[in-house]
Scaffold this motif. Structure first.
Motif, PDB file in Angstrom:
ATOM      1  N   VAL A 255       0.844  -1.196   0.000  1.00  0.00           N
ATOM      2  CA  VAL A 255       0.000   0.000   0.000  1.00  0.00           C
ATOM      3  C   VAL A 255       0.878   1.244   0.000  1.00  0.00           C
ATOM      4  CG1 VAL A 255      -1.885  -1.162   1.205  1.00  0.00           C
ATOM      5  CG2 VAL A 255      -0.168   0.082   2.517  1.00  0.00           C
ATOM      6  N   ARG A 256       0.301   2.349  -0.437  1.00  0.00           N
ATOM      7  CA  ARG A 256       0.997   3.619  -0.362  1.00  0.00           C
ATOM      8  C   ARG A 256       1.070   4.066   1.093  1.00  0.00           C
ATOM      9  NH1 ARG A 256      -2.240   7.196  -4.738  1.00  0.00           N
ATOM     10  NH2 ARG A 256      -1.260   8.877  -3.546  1.00  0.00           N
ATOM     11  N   LYS A 257       2.238   4.499   1.525  1.00  0.00           N
ATOM     12  CA  LYS A 257       2.362   5.002   2.896  1.00  0.00           C
ATOM     13  C   LYS A 257       1.480   6.221   3.103  1.00  0.00           C
ATOM     14  CE  LYS A 257       6.990   3.482   4.263  1.00  0.00           C
ATOM     15  NZ  LYS A 257       8.377   3.926   4.570  1.00  0.00           N
ATOM     16  N   SER A 258       1.421   7.086   2.104  1.00  0.00           N
ATOM     17  CA  SER A 258       0.592   8.277   2.173  1.00  0.00           C
ATOM     18  C   SER A 258      -0.783   7.936   1.630  1.00  0.00           C
ATOM     19  CB  SER A 258       1.226   9.410   1.356  1.00  0.00           C
ATOM     20  OG  SER A 258       0.424  10.556   1.389  1.00  0.00           O
TER      21      SER A 258
ATOM     22  N   GLY B 118     -11.245  10.526  -2.105  1.00  0.00           N
ATOM     23  CA  GLY B 118     -11.063  10.085  -3.479  1.00  0.00           C
ATOM     24  C   GLY B 118     -11.056   8.573  -3.598  1.00  0.00           C
ATOM     25  N   VAL B 119     -11.389   8.102  -4.788  1.00  0.00           N
ATOM     26  CA  VAL B 119     -11.479   6.668  -5.050  1.00  0.00           C
ATOM     27  C   VAL B 119     -10.096   6.021  -4.950  1.00  0.00           C
ATOM     28  CG1 VAL B 119     -12.076   4.948  -6.810  1.00  0.00           C
ATOM     29  CG2 VAL B 119     -13.484   7.010  -6.532  1.00  0.00           C
ATOM     30  N   ALA B 120     -10.052   4.848  -4.331  1.00  0.00           N
ATOM     31  CA  ALA B 120      -8.814   4.069  -4.248  1.00  0.00           C
ATOM     32  C   ALA B 120      -8.819   3.013  -5.350  1.00  0.00           C
ATOM     33  CB  ALA B 120      -8.696   3.406  -2.881  1.00  0.00           C
ATOM     34  N   ILE B 121      -7.663   2.810  -5.980  1.00  0.00           N
ATOM     35  CA  ILE B 121      -7.512   1.824  -7.053  1.00  0.00           C
ATOM     36  C   ILE B 121      -6.682   0.660  -6.520  1.00  0.00           C
ATOM     37  CG2 ILE B 121      -6.878   1.440  -9.442  1.00  0.00           C
ATOM     38  CD1 ILE B 121      -8.918   3.704  -9.069  1.00  0.00           C
ATOM     39  N   VAL B 122      -7.233  -0.548  -6.628  1.00  0.00           N
ATOM     40  CA  VAL B 122      -6.572  -1.756  -6.116  1.00  0.00           C
ATOM     41  C   VAL B 122      -6.483  -2.783  -7.238  1.00  0.00           C
ATOM     42  CG1 VAL B 122      -6.705  -3.670  -4.463  1.00  0.00           C
ATOM     43  CG2 VAL B 122      -7.415  -1.365  -3.770  1.00  0.00           C
ATOM     44  N   SER B 123      -5.315  -3.398  -7.366  1.00  0.00           N
ATOM     45  CA  SER B 123      -5.148  -4.470  -8.345  1.00  0.00           C
ATOM     46  C   SER B 123      -4.290  -5.558  -7.709  1.00  0.00           C
ATOM     47  CB  SER B 123      -4.518  -3.934  -9.632  1.00  0.00           C
ATOM     48  OG  SER B 123      -4.577  -4.887 -10.664  1.00  0.00           O
ATOM     49  N   GLY B 124      -3.923  -6.539  -8.499  1.00  0.00           N
ATOM     50  CA  GLY B 124      -3.085  -7.610  -7.956  1.00  0.00           C
ATOM     51  C   GLY B 124      -3.226  -8.879  -8.760  1.00  0.00           C
TER      52      GLY B 124
ATOM     53  N   GLY C 217      -0.696   8.597  -8.499  1.00  0.00           N
ATOM     54  CA  GLY C 217      -1.006   8.596  -9.917  1.00  0.00           C
ATOM     55  C   GLY C 217      -1.335   7.249 -10.498  1.00  0.00           C
ATOM     56  N   MET C 218      -1.170   6.177  -9.699  1.00  0.00           N
ATOM     57  CA  MET C 218      -1.514   4.841 -10.203  1.00  0.00           C
ATOM     58  C   MET C 218      -2.295   4.080  -9.128  1.00  0.00           C
ATOM     59  SD  MET C 218       1.687   3.798 -12.730  1.00  0.00           S
ATOM     60  CE  MET C 218       0.778   2.510 -13.553  1.00  0.00           C
ATOM     61  N   LEU C 219      -1.744   3.016  -8.588  1.00  0.00           N
ATOM     62  CA  LEU C 219      -2.477   2.184  -7.633  1.00  0.00           C
ATOM     63  C   LEU C 219      -2.324   2.677  -6.205  1.00  0.00           C
ATOM     64  CD1 LEU C 219      -1.573  -1.414  -8.903  1.00  0.00           C
ATOM     65  CD2 LEU C 219      -3.585  -0.044  -9.476  1.00  0.00           C
ATOM     66  N   ASP C 220      -3.364   2.416  -5.421  1.00  0.00           N
ATOM     67  CA  ASP C 220      -3.289   2.655  -3.977  1.00  0.00           C
ATOM     68  C   ASP C 220      -2.855   1.398  -3.237  1.00  0.00           C
ATOM     69  OD1 ASP C 220      -4.593   5.488  -3.420  1.00  0.00           O
ATOM     70  OD2 ASP C 220      -5.702   4.538  -5.044  1.00  0.00           O
ATOM     71  N   ALA C 221      -3.128   0.241  -3.814  1.00  0.00           N
ATOM     72  CA  ALA C 221      -2.711  -1.021  -3.191  1.00  0.00           C
ATOM     73  C   ALA C 221      -2.593  -2.104  -4.248  1.00  0.00           C
ATOM     74  CB  ALA C 221      -3.703  -1.456  -2.112  1.00  0.00           C
ATOM     75  N   ALA C 222      -1.701  -3.055  -3.989  1.00  0.00           N
ATOM     76  CA  ALA C 222      -1.564  -4.253  -4.823  1.00  0.00           C
ATOM     77  C   ALA C 222      -1.554  -5.467  -3.902  1.00  0.00           C
ATOM     78  CB  ALA C 222      -0.286  -4.204  -5.648  1.00  0.00           C
ATOM     79  N   VAL C 223      -2.308  -6.485  -4.296  1.00  0.00           N
ATOM     80  CA  VAL C 223      -2.367  -7.728  -3.532  1.00  0.00           C
ATOM     81  C   VAL C 223      -1.545  -8.768  -4.286  1.00  0.00           C
ATOM     82  CG1 VAL C 223      -3.892  -9.259  -2.261  1.00  0.00           C
ATOM     83  CG2 VAL C 223      -4.776  -7.087  -3.137  1.00  0.00           C
ATOM     84  N   CYS C 224      -0.515  -9.303  -3.639  1.00  0.00           N
ATOM     85  CA  CYS C 224       0.444 -10.178  -4.316  1.00  0.00           C
ATOM     86  C   CYS C 224       0.241 -11.630  -3.899  1.00  0.00           C
ATOM     87  CB  CYS C 224       1.872  -9.741  -3.993  1.00  0.00           C
ATOM     88  SG  CYS C 224       2.188  -7.994  -4.339  1.00  0.00           S
ATOM     89  N   GLY C 225      -0.160 -12.467  -4.850  1.00  0.00           N
ATOM     90  CA  GLY C 225      -0.220 -13.891  -4.603  1.00  0.00           C
ATOM     91  C   GLY C 225       1.157 -14.515  -4.768  1.00  0.00           C
ATOM     92  N   GLU C 226       1.250 -15.800  -4.484  1.00  0.00           N
ATOM     93  CA  GLU C 226       2.482 -16.515  -4.774  1.00  0.00           C
ATOM     94  C   GLU C 226       2.702 -16.525  -6.286  1.00  0.00           C
ATOM     95  OE1 GLU C 226       4.667 -17.605  -2.609  1.00  0.00           O
ATOM     96  OE2 GLU C 226       3.477 -17.221  -0.800  1.00  0.00           O
ATOM     97  N   VAL C 227       3.828 -17.045  -6.741  1.00  0.00           N
ATOM     98  CA  VAL C 227       4.162 -16.985  -8.157  1.00  0.00           C
ATOM     99  C   VAL C 227       3.059 -17.636  -9.001  1.00  0.00           C
ATOM    100  CG1 VAL C 227       5.794 -17.721  -9.934  1.00  0.00           C
ATOM    101  CG2 VAL C 227       6.637 -16.934  -7.710  1.00  0.00           C
TER     102      VAL C 227
ATOM    103  N   SER D  62      -8.506  -7.411   2.796  1.00  0.00           N
ATOM    104  CA  SER D  62      -7.619  -6.620   3.657  1.00  0.00           C
ATOM    105  C   SER D  62      -7.051  -5.417   2.909  1.00  0.00           C
ATOM    106  CB  SER D  62      -6.478  -7.491   4.192  1.00  0.00           C
ATOM    107  OG  SER D  62      -6.975  -8.489   5.059  1.00  0.00           O
ATOM    108  N   ALA D  63      -6.711  -5.622   1.633  1.00  0.00           N
ATOM    109  CA  ALA D  63      -6.198  -4.513   0.823  1.00  0.00           C
ATOM    110  C   ALA D  63      -7.270  -3.455   0.616  1.00  0.00           C
ATOM    111  CB  ALA D  63      -5.698  -5.029  -0.512  1.00  0.00           C
ATOM    112  N   ILE D  64      -8.478  -3.887   0.335  1.00  0.00           N
ATOM    113  CA  ILE D  64      -9.593  -2.945   0.161  1.00  0.00           C
ATOM    114  C   ILE D  64      -9.782  -2.111   1.420  1.00  0.00           C
ATOM    115  CG2 ILE D  64     -12.104  -2.781  -0.103  1.00  0.00           C
ATOM    116  CD1 ILE D  64     -11.918  -5.340  -1.867  1.00  0.00           C
ATOM    117  N   LYS D  65      -9.800  -2.763   2.555  1.00  0.00           N
ATOM    118  CA  LYS D  65     -10.033  -2.063   3.825  1.00  0.00           C
ATOM    119  C   LYS D  65      -8.864  -1.141   4.178  1.00  0.00           C
ATOM    120  CE  LYS D  65     -11.981  -4.603   7.102  1.00  0.00           C
ATOM    121  NZ  LYS D  65     -12.300  -5.767   7.966  1.00  0.00           N
ATOM    122  N   ALA D  66      -7.661  -1.513   3.741  1.00  0.00           N
ATOM    123  CA  ALA D  66      -6.488  -0.698   4.076  1.00  0.00           C
ATOM    124  C   ALA D  66      -6.504   0.650   3.377  1.00  0.00           C
ATOM    125  CB  ALA D  66      -5.211  -1.461   3.710  1.00  0.00           C
ATOM    126  N   VAL D  67      -7.173   0.746   2.219  1.00  0.00           N
ATOM    127  CA  VAL D  67      -7.110   1.995   1.446  1.00  0.00           C
ATOM    128  C   VAL D  67      -8.458   2.688   1.299  1.00  0.00           C
ATOM    129  CG1 VAL D  67      -5.061   1.268   0.170  1.00  0.00           C
ATOM    130  CG2 VAL D  67      -7.323   0.750  -0.762  1.00  0.00           C
TER     131      VAL D  67
END
Length: 321
Positions: free
Chosen positions: A35-38, A43-49, A65-75, A86-91
């Motif tokens: 997630v972005r520290k700031s 405003g709308v949060a953009i989440v991908s992953g 200017g891009m994502l507010d959070a990214a959710v990273c799965g295993e490879v 959790s990512a949605i709630k964080a931002v």
């Protein structure tokens, strides 16, 4: 297997630890959520992953200017619904969250479940699904590939400029049908968690229409000179993109030297000029990779003032230029 790793089971965590050390703009929460520290106060949060192995996507695009959070799965593995939640709630700040999802069964299912869970907690969430890979003939089954990064940029731009959640979703859904990508490869990726290659291929062969998870292409053929390869890929793309004024992304798959990506760009330019088409904006580099696969993809979109403004708008991500 020769990989610059310590333990294959630590691949994701070690990678995210290194990313957070070298990028002061972000923090890693709950093991695999960047997630972005700031955080935005409004405003709308953009989440991908999605699964890891596509770096810099998606964590590298967590930035102003891009994502507010990214959710990273295993490879090459979708993150679980609870982590996406959790990512949605964080931002979330009350103005809503847009989920940008690549069209893979696991990603779509898990992001949908996370959206339902978030809505049960009265969080406003919408989803857009990217289907830019024209190597798949059935449009509903087309995979989300390198064009997803352009969706991150466009959605992030709209959010930074105060658009509402419904406005952003509407504009992205208008944009998506004009976003087209096709790729090729001459080597398969080595998956560090399994120690196996995605597929077997001979030195004199190439795969046309590869995915970004080590999937085989639509056809395997004897490798050709790069101008012929570019001509074949553009021939398919231009059956679907009719515009004479284009934006072009030449995307590396992880092990393709930048010099070779610029050679690709040269022949893309020559081919398009011969067909009386112009390129208003270029993006050349590694944006959505497949670990260490050697190959590239070409993404085309018709040029428009709105999209061009979005792509040229500033972002704090060091990986988008």
């Amino acid at each position: 297997m020769k990989k610059l790793i310590k333990e294959k089971t630590h691949f994701l965590n070690d990678m995210l630890d290194g990313l957070s050390i070298t990028n002061e703009q972000i923090e890693v929460v709950s093991d695999s959520i960047v997630v972005r520290k700031s955080r935005k106060k409004q405003g709308v949060a953009i989440v991908s992953g999605g699964g890891s192995g596509h770096e810099p996507a998606h964590a590298g695009y967590v930035a102003q200017g891009m994502l507010d959070a990214a959710v990273c799965g295993e490879v090459f593995t979708s993150p679980t619904p609870d982590k996406i939640l959790s990512a949605i709630k964080a931002v979330d700040n009350g103005d809503g969250v847009l989920l940008v999802v690549k069209n893979y069964a696991g990603d779509v299912m898990n992001f949908e479940m996370a959206q339902e869970m978030a809505e049960m907690e009265d969080i406003l969430v919408e989803t857009v699904v990217v289907k830019d890979d024209i190597a798949v003939s059935d449009e509903e089954k087309r995979r989300g590939v390198a064009g997803t990064v352009l969706v991150h940029k466009y959605a992030g731009y709209l959010a930074e400029n105060g658009a509402s959640l419904s406005e952003i979703k509407d504009k992205i859904e208008t944009f998506l049908p004009n976003l087209k990508t096709i790729g090729m490869a001459i080597t398969a990726p080595m998956v560090p968690t399994t120690g196996k290659f995605g597929f077997d291929i001979e030195d004199d062969e190439m795969e046309i229409g590869v995915g970004i998870h080590g999937e085989k292409g639509l056809s395997r053929e004897t490798i050709e000179p790069i101008d012929n390869i570019v001509g074949r890929l553009l021939g398919v793309l231009l059956q679907e993109i009719k515009s004479d004024d284009l934006i072009v992304m030449v995307n590396g798959m992880g092990a393709t030297p930048l010099s070779e990506l610029h050679i690709v760009a040269k022949y893309v330019s020559e081919n398009l000029k011969a067909q009386h088409k112009s390129v208003e904006h270029w993006l050349v580099g590694d944006y959505m990779t497949a670990l260490d696969m050697q190959g590239f993809s070409i993404t085309l979109i018709p040029n428009s003032e709105a999209v061009l403004n979005a792509l040229n708008a500033p972002t704090a991500s060091k990986y988008f230029n």
